[in-house]
Design a protein around this motif. Structure first.
Motif: not given
Ligand SMILES: [Cu+2]
Length: 764
Positions: A34-42, A151-162
């Motif tokens: 089906s559609e890709p489950l995960m990003t591919v690192v080539v 916020s004054i530091g960085g950002t964390l973006i956490v996602e469950s599967a699309t």
């Protein structure tokens, strides 16, 4: 992804991948029909542009870590510039370049979630199990305003599967997975399962997981000097008290796709029956988080429109867990005398309970658009609203804590209204730029408070403090402006340079502004950092404003033999940084004290270095890749000359990974210097330097994946540099224990000793 159409930086992700024992070469084969489950690192692809201000960990990178950790924050352990404040077993707080907790923006499936607890026991990342996390993106450098705010530091973006849908004409899509793990130290066990049924338009998924652990054992010859008992049995001398936990997570995801429209509804429910904290005076005795999260994505001719509405409710309870119900040792009743005897009735050997309840409600709305203006220019605009409500009350329980209810925060309110615009331009093939502006209004208020009793009994000052607090105007409105400018130069395929400047602003949280009691017994219950001290808020605190200069350079191979090096120095000055000062006339050394939050100025600077190289390509033994990380950060209070609290000492990681067909094997060394730059005002504990070695292997065969490993191979006894003060055994209500009874009380929290783990995952 910002600034680049490539989802992952080749160099960084490869370095991470190898350190994380990721089967990089296998990730391509792990996408589904089906559609890709995960990003591919080539491996071997040569991105013309490299995104230096962010790192994305994809599902293939995260999968091997499921067996090793149930603490979602620690999935970031190999990201440059990251460290962790120790907390409960599933609630570590990530630190980005010396800034942590509310100073970072954390989004879980698009929701800005807030820890509803005077100890921040339930931070945003603890609300999602590692087995549900599909991708994590970390913005460690200059953060674009479209993913920042308050916020004054960085950002964390956490996602469950699309959401997954069936391909046209392929009938119903059914897929799922099941996994389980065991870790020897603490007898940790867990399992997870997910199932998706979908046609071309509708997708339905269920995800569930459970993880539980007993107390872990420290390494080497670590022994607590007094075996304070827990209810029913004696705590073994090599156990680290109050480190047990149990977490149960469930989610139901429904998605509807029609033409250019995608609607997704996520219903989440988390129950933590108990999670104990070795560096807090309380344990979490029950916590539930219920979430409703509705999203819309529309892909129009003019661009992409995204909208989200969410609601989250946390019900949080604290009291003393089993390890904190007995006195420290023989002088106050004696462990020996009460061993095995239930802590009832409350007697000289047992602490009374001290129930504390917190209810937090977060409602959020966001609307944003991504507009390609031309082949060169790209615009992002958005509006966000977040309403947060908090009640924090402690019901009476005997001893001094009666007859009424202590209102720590009564009817707390914190509302944010934000607008942003961000312009990205590909000025030339070599040059890109990003400019952003974000404006936020933060409205805060709270009701009147009362102590347990309307008296100042035994020096508690409850009546004086509450009367003073109630006489003040509690409402506060902040107008916060964030600005970002970023330029990136890629002269050729082997090098990229990035320069960013930013101003970022964070308003104080409700506890920083509105906790009011100077009574040490109440103040020690208000503590986010686990340092053993007590904290008192200040209504008139101003927002923190950080100005950051961030640089990054990346050099990587263009030819056959992959290698890459990334160097990223940074400098941040924080005006009105919320630090702590002594609340009373004096705060003696060598003990815990009551402190108050104060605006001071702070300076943080440092450098992250990471790299990897394909060291050898052999016949018969596969490929060998060496990778490394080095993090240096320094934090200073510029008003007092003191060091900032919980700044990670110089640390490095080196890993050698062998990739042999379906096998991947990694030997990793972690090297941490002694922590000697400590915060005087907090009487922060110094920690010794240490080295840890870890072994990991994974094997993938068709749908089955097995991960095994040994953490802390040589069973090293070490102290967690950012673990805070050990308060895991004995009664904790007195700010300082009777002298000499329990030498370990108030020392640094010991790290985990050797742990052998195994995990299996099956994809259906
Ligand atoms: Cu709590």
């Amino acid at each position: 992804m910002l600034l680049t159409k490539k989802p992952v930086t080749l160099a960084v992700s490869l370095a991470l991948s190898t350190i994380c024992n990721n089967a990089v070469a296998q990730s391509a084969s792990m996408t589904t029909s089906s559609e890709p489950l995960m990003t591919v690192v080539v491996v071997g692809s040569e991105p013309a542009d490299v995104d230096l201000n962010s790192v994305t960990l994809d599902a293939a990178t995260l999968l091997p870590m499921r067996a090793a950790t149930s603490d979602t924050a620690t999935l970031l352990r190999d990201v440059p510039g990251i460290s962790f404040y120790g907390a409960g077993g599933v609630s570590s707080l990530p630190v980005i370049r010396g800034l942590a907790d509310d100073r970072l923006r954390t989004k879980v499936d698009g929701m800005d979630l807030i820890a509803a607890c005077p100890n921040h026991m339930n931070p945003a990342l603890s609300t999602i199990d590692p087995t549900r996390v599909d991708t994590v993106t970390v913005y460690a450098g200059v953060t674009p305003v479209s993913v920042g705010g308050d916020s004054i530091g960085g950002t964390l973006i956490v996602e469950s599967a699309t959401p997954q849908f069936a391909k046209p004409g392929k009938g119903l899509l059914t897929q799922g997975e099941a996994g389980a793990f065991y870790r020897s130290n603490g007898n940790a066990v867990g399992a997870n399962a997910s199932m998706t049924v979908a046609n071309e338009k509708l997708s339905l998924s269920y995800t569930g997981s459970i993880a539980k652990s007993d107390n872990y054992k420290a390494g080497g010859d670590f022994k607590t000097s007094t075996a304070t008992g827990r209810v029913g049995h004696t705590l073994p001398l090599d156990e680290v008290g109050s480190t047990a936990y149990e977490s149960i997570n469930q989610a139901l995801d429904l998605a509807l796709r029609n033409d250019i429209h995608l609607f997704d509804l996520k219903l989440g429910y988390q129950h933590i029956p108990h999670e104990n904290f070795p560096n807090q005076r309380m344990d979490m005795t029950d916590n539930t988080s219920s979430q409703v999260n509705l999203g819309y994505t529309g892909e129009y001719e003019w661009g992409v429109l995204k909208a989200r509405a969410y609601y989250e409710k946390t019900d949080h309870e604290m009291d003393f867990g089993d390890d904190k119900r007995f006195w420290y040792g023989t002088a106050s009743g004696g462990n020996t005398a009460v061993d095995g005897v239930p802590c009832s009735p409350i007697g000289p050997a047992c602490a009374a309970g001290m129930p504390m309840d917190t209810e937090g409600k977060t409602t959020g709305l966001s609307l944003n658009a991504e507009l390609p203006l031309s082949r060169r220019d790209f615009l992002r605009v958005g509006a966000e609203y977040q309403a947060y409500r908090l009640d924090d009350w402690w019901t009476p329980s005997g001893a001094m804590m009666w007859p009424g209810t202590f209102w720590n925060i009564n009817d707390g309110k914190r509302d944010r209204y934000a607008l942003f615009g961000e312009w990205e331009a590909q000025i030339s093939p070599q040059w890109m730029s990003l400019l952003g502006i974000r404006y936020e209004t933060v409205d805060m208020d709270t009701g009147n408070v009362t102590g347990y009793a309307a008296t100042n009994m035994m020096g508690s000052n409850q009546l004086t403090d509450s009367t003073n607090f109630n006489a003040q105007d509690h409402s506060k409105t902040d107008h916060n402006l964030d600005l970002t400018a970023l330029a990136r130069y890629s002269p050729d395929a082997t090098q990229t340079y990035e320069l960013g400047v930013a101003q970022k602003t964070r308003s104080p949280n409700l506890y920083e502004r509105y906790t009011w009691s100077t009574w040490s017994m109440a103040a020690v219950m208000n503590n986010f950092v686990g340092d053993g001290n007590g904290y008192v808020g200040d209504i008139n605190l101003k927002p923190e404003v950080a100005r950051t200069l961030s640089l990054a350079a990346d050099w990587h191979a263009a030819g056959e033999k992959p290698w890459g090096v990334r160097v990223a120095p940074y400098y941040t000055f924080v005006k009105d940084y919320i630090d702590a000062a002594c609340n009373g006339a004096s705060c003696p050394d060598g003990q815990f004290n009551v402190l108050k939050y104060v605006n001071q100025s702070a300076l943080l600077y440092g450098v992250d270095v990471s790299g990897h190289v394909l060291a050898a390509r052999t016949h018969g033994y596969g490929d060998f890749t060496a990778s490394g990380l080095l993090n240096y950060v320094r934090g200073e209070n510029r008003d007092t000359g003191d060091n900032l609290y919980n700044i990670m000492p110089l640390n490095a990681k080196l890993a050698l990974t062998q990739q042999l067909g379906r096998w991947s094997n990694t030997l990793e060394g972690q090297f941490v210097a002694a922590k000697t730059d400590v915060s005087d005002v907090r009487n922060e504990i110094e920690t010794a330097g240490y080295s840890l070695f870890n072994l990991r292997s994974s094997y993938q065969w068709k749908q089955v994946r097995v991960d095994v490993g040994i953490d802390n191979l040589f069973d090293k006894d070490y102290a967690l540099p950012l673990g805070g003060a050990y308060l895991g055994q004995g009664t904790t209500m007195s700010i300082n224990p009777p002298a000499g009874i329990f030498p370990q009380w108030g020392t640094a929290v010991p790290g985990m000793g050797r742990s052998i783990y195994a995990g299996v995952n099956y994809q259906i």
